[in-house]
Design an enzyme around this catalytic site. Structure first.
Site, mmCIF file in Angstrom:
data_model
loop_
_atom_site.group_PDB
_atom_site.id
_atom_site.type_symbol
_atom_site.label_atom_id
_atom_site.label_comp_id
_atom_site.label_asym_id
_atom_site.label_seq_id
_atom_site.Cartn_x
_atom_site.Cartn_y
_atom_site.Cartn_z
ATOM 1 N N ASP A 174 55.608 55.040 22.827
ATOM 2 C CA ASP A 174 55.023 55.549 23.855
ATOM 3 C C ASP A 174 56.013 55.488 25.037
ATOM 4 O O ASP A 174 57.214 55.163 24.857
ATOM 5 C CB ASP A 174 53.740 54.854 24.503
ATOM 6 C CG ASP A 174 52.689 55.911 24.970
ATOM 7 O OD1 ASP A 174 53.034 56.696 25.821
ATOM 8 O OD2 ASP A 174 51.590 55.885 24.619
ATOM 9 N N GLY B 119 59.927 55.497 24.130
ATOM 10 C CA GLY B 119 60.729 56.781 23.386
ATOM 11 C C GLY B 119 59.779 58.007 23.878
ATOM 12 O O GLY B 119 58.947 57.946 24.494
ATOM 13 N N ASP B 120 60.518 59.140 23.416
ATOM 14 C CA ASP B 120 59.993 60.510 23.729
ATOM 15 C C ASP B 120 60.129 61.353 22.447
ATOM 16 O O ASP B 120 61.253 61.616 21.807
ATOM 17 C CB ASP B 120 60.913 61.033 24.646
ATOM 18 C CG ASP B 120 60.644 62.504 25.034
ATOM 19 O OD1 ASP B 120 59.315 63.188 24.472
ATOM 20 O OD2 ASP B 120 61.199 63.198 25.901
ATOM 21 N N PHE B 121 58.755 61.442 21.642
ATOM 22 C CA PHE B 121 58.916 62.074 20.460
ATOM 23 C C PHE B 121 59.190 63.561 20.631
ATOM 24 O O PHE B 121 59.240 64.159 19.574
ATOM 25 C CB PHE B 121 57.521 61.873 19.772
ATOM 26 C CG PHE B 121 56.184 62.259 20.668
ATOM 27 C CD1 PHE B 121 55.971 63.284 21.385
ATOM 28 C CD2 PHE B 121 55.225 61.305 20.744
ATOM 29 C CE1 PHE B 121 54.972 63.465 22.088
ATOM 30 C CE2 PHE B 121 54.057 61.562 21.315
ATOM 31 C CZ PHE B 121 53.812 62.457 22.262
ATOM 32 N N HIS C 15 47.505 67.863 21.346
ATOM 33 C CA HIS C 15 46.487 68.654 22.224
ATOM 34 C C HIS C 15 47.052 68.915 23.639
ATOM 35 O O HIS C 15 46.620 69.771 24.101
ATOM 36 C CB HIS C 15 45.076 68.473 22.131
ATOM 37 C CG HIS C 15 44.911 67.368 22.842
ATOM 38 N ND1 HIS C 15 43.532 66.847 22.866
ATOM 39 C CD2 HIS C 15 45.516 66.205 23.735
ATOM 40 C CE1 HIS C 15 43.564 65.592 23.630
ATOM 41 N NE2 HIS C 15 44.770 65.308 24.325
#
EC number: 2.1.1.-
Length: 473
Positions: free
Chosen positions: A320, A354-356, A373
């Protein structure tokens, strides 16, 4: 059939439709005519009137049959054994028979269709125009803790007004609105109210913590939605919430800066906790035994913790944003952590920031709940491609997306309400249809193998499996 007919039709210039014998002159009106002498226009009008009369008779017959059937169902609910089964349906128990739930959903949708056909249009409008009353009345009884005062059993209005310190007349007015819409139950003979399956969940100590939604929906979400008209205008890129607060910050950042994010975080956490049991029982997670499942955008950690508790041989991980990481570390890796019992299977090195949108930690299996969403199709595709690039191929490789699937009908209304909610709060917020989910998967190296509605939960489990990696993925 008597072929002497009098017609009530302005165009035909006869005052009424009656059956008349030859030579009769009923009520002094124009004399009857013989059908053999009627024009084509007259015959069409006569035929139309008989069709209308026949249709009304058939509708009446069908409605009377429906009324009889519905009365039988209502009477059935009063039997002790049946009452327990109906109560279980109302509670959306994850252990309910799926076939029974499916039938119930179809009946609810059909009943809603019939209601829309029969109900005067002004009543449909009234539900929307005065809908704020439902939210505010619900928020009022939660703030006054009426469900908690009824925890020990039914009370008359006089008793309840004394115990809750409220005006009896206004208490009655508010509760009348609510119990006629499924929240609380009323007994006319004793003039008393009691909790039912819905109001029971509004108690302060109820494990679902649904009461937290009452304040947020009646205040913060209500205010944010006031930006809808301007946000819907062509060329506007801000979300309705950003429009209302006149900011370009994300709602999370804005509320954090203004000190109101705690309440919203508690509300979202309550929703996660309330729906996690259905998310766990509704999908075959045991297929991932002895493997590692990474929760991308894991939030409060309740989902992965619940899965680790349900499957003793499962290993877990969470990725996250850096902002969320301190909350996750506190939830899992402090001596008094609420998820300390599963901490050994989700060690600190697998709770990562992290950053997906950039890259994803490699794993055999992933789950994402209420993340995609928040993003438009281009961004969602980027996230799905990043996961596809990072997934470790094995017989159990998969991505489980827990999101609402837009559906019509009364039973599917949570997907539409959720769609508006994420649109109001997120710049690109949207729920998606089944077709849209399959299209997103197909263009990013995935195949949707199943979509399962989860018991007692808003989202579905969208099971995506990696396929042969196309060149553009």
């Amino acid at each position: 059939m008597n072929d002497y007919i009098r017609v009530n039709c302005t165009e035909l210039r006869w005052p009424e439709l009656v059956c008349a014998e030859p030579g009769s002159n009923s009520r002094g009106h124009s004399p009857p005519f013989h059908i053999a002498n009627a024009s084509i226009t007259q015959l069409k009008a006569i035929d139309l009137l008989f069709l209308i009369d026949f249709s009304i008779s058939k509708i009446m017959e069908s409605l009377l049959q429906l009324e009889t059937a519905l009365r039988a169902v209502v009477e059935e609910t009063k039997r002790p054994n049946a009452a327990a089964a109906f109560a279980s349906l109302r509670r959306a128990d994850p252990n309910n028979d799926p076939a029974l739930t499916a039938v119930a959903s179809r009946v609810v949708d059909l009943a809603s269709e019939v209601t829309q056909l029969l109900e005067p249009a002004y009543l449909a409008l009234a539900d929307h125009l005065f809908g704020y009353q439902h939210t505010q009345c619900l928020a009022a009884v939660v703030e006054l803790r009426i469900p908690d005062y009824l925890a020990s059993g039914p009370q008359t209005f006089e008793q309840l007004s004394i115990s809750s310190g409220t005006r009896r007349d206004r208490l009655r007015q508010v509760l009348r609105l609510l119990y006629n819409n499924g929240v609380f139950s009323y007994d006319a003979e004793s003039d008393s109210v009691r909790n039912n399956e819905a109001s029971e969940m509004l108690k302060q100590d109820h494990w679902t913590q649904w009461h937290r939604w009452a304040s947020v929906c009646s205040k913060q979400f209500y205010q944010m939605a006031q930006g809808l008209p301007r946000a819907m205008s062509a060329g506007v890129t801000r979300s309705p919430a950003q429009v209302h607060y006149d900011t370009d910050e994300s709602m999370f950042s804005y509320l954090e800066r203004n000190g109101t994010m705690v309440q919203l975080r508690e509300c979202m956490g309550a929703a996660a906790i309330a729906q996690t049991p259905g998310m766990i029982t509704g999908y075959p997670w045991a297929e991932l035994s002895n493997h590692t499942l990474f929760d991308l955008g894991g939030g409060d950690g309740s989902l992965i913790a619940g899965l680790l508790r349900a499957i003793p041989t499962l290993q877990g991980g969470i990725m996250d944003t850096p902002r969320v990481l301190p909350f996750l570390q506190e939830a899992f890796h402090h001596p008094s952590s609420k998820y300390a019992d599963v901490a050994l299977r989700i060690p600190p090195e697998r709770v990562i920031a992290g950053d997906f949108l950039q890259e994803v930690i490699p794993s055999e299996a992933y789950v994402m709940r209420w993340c995609l969403h928040d993003w438009n199709d281009e961004q969602a595709c980027q996230i799905l491609r990043n996961i596809r690039r990072s997934i470790i191929n094995s017989p159990v490789s998969r991505l489980i997306v827990l999101e609402s699937v837009l559906a019509d009908g009364r039973w599917g209304r949570m997907s539409r309400l959720g769609d508006i909610n994420v649109m109001v709060t997120a710049e690109h917020g949207q729920e998606r249809t089944e077709t849209q989910w399959r299209q997103l998967a197909a263009c990013t190296g995935w195949k949707v193998v199943s979509i399962t509605q989860l018991p007692g939960a808003w989202p579905s489990a969208i099971d995506m499996r990696p396929v042969e990696r196309p060149e553009n993925v």
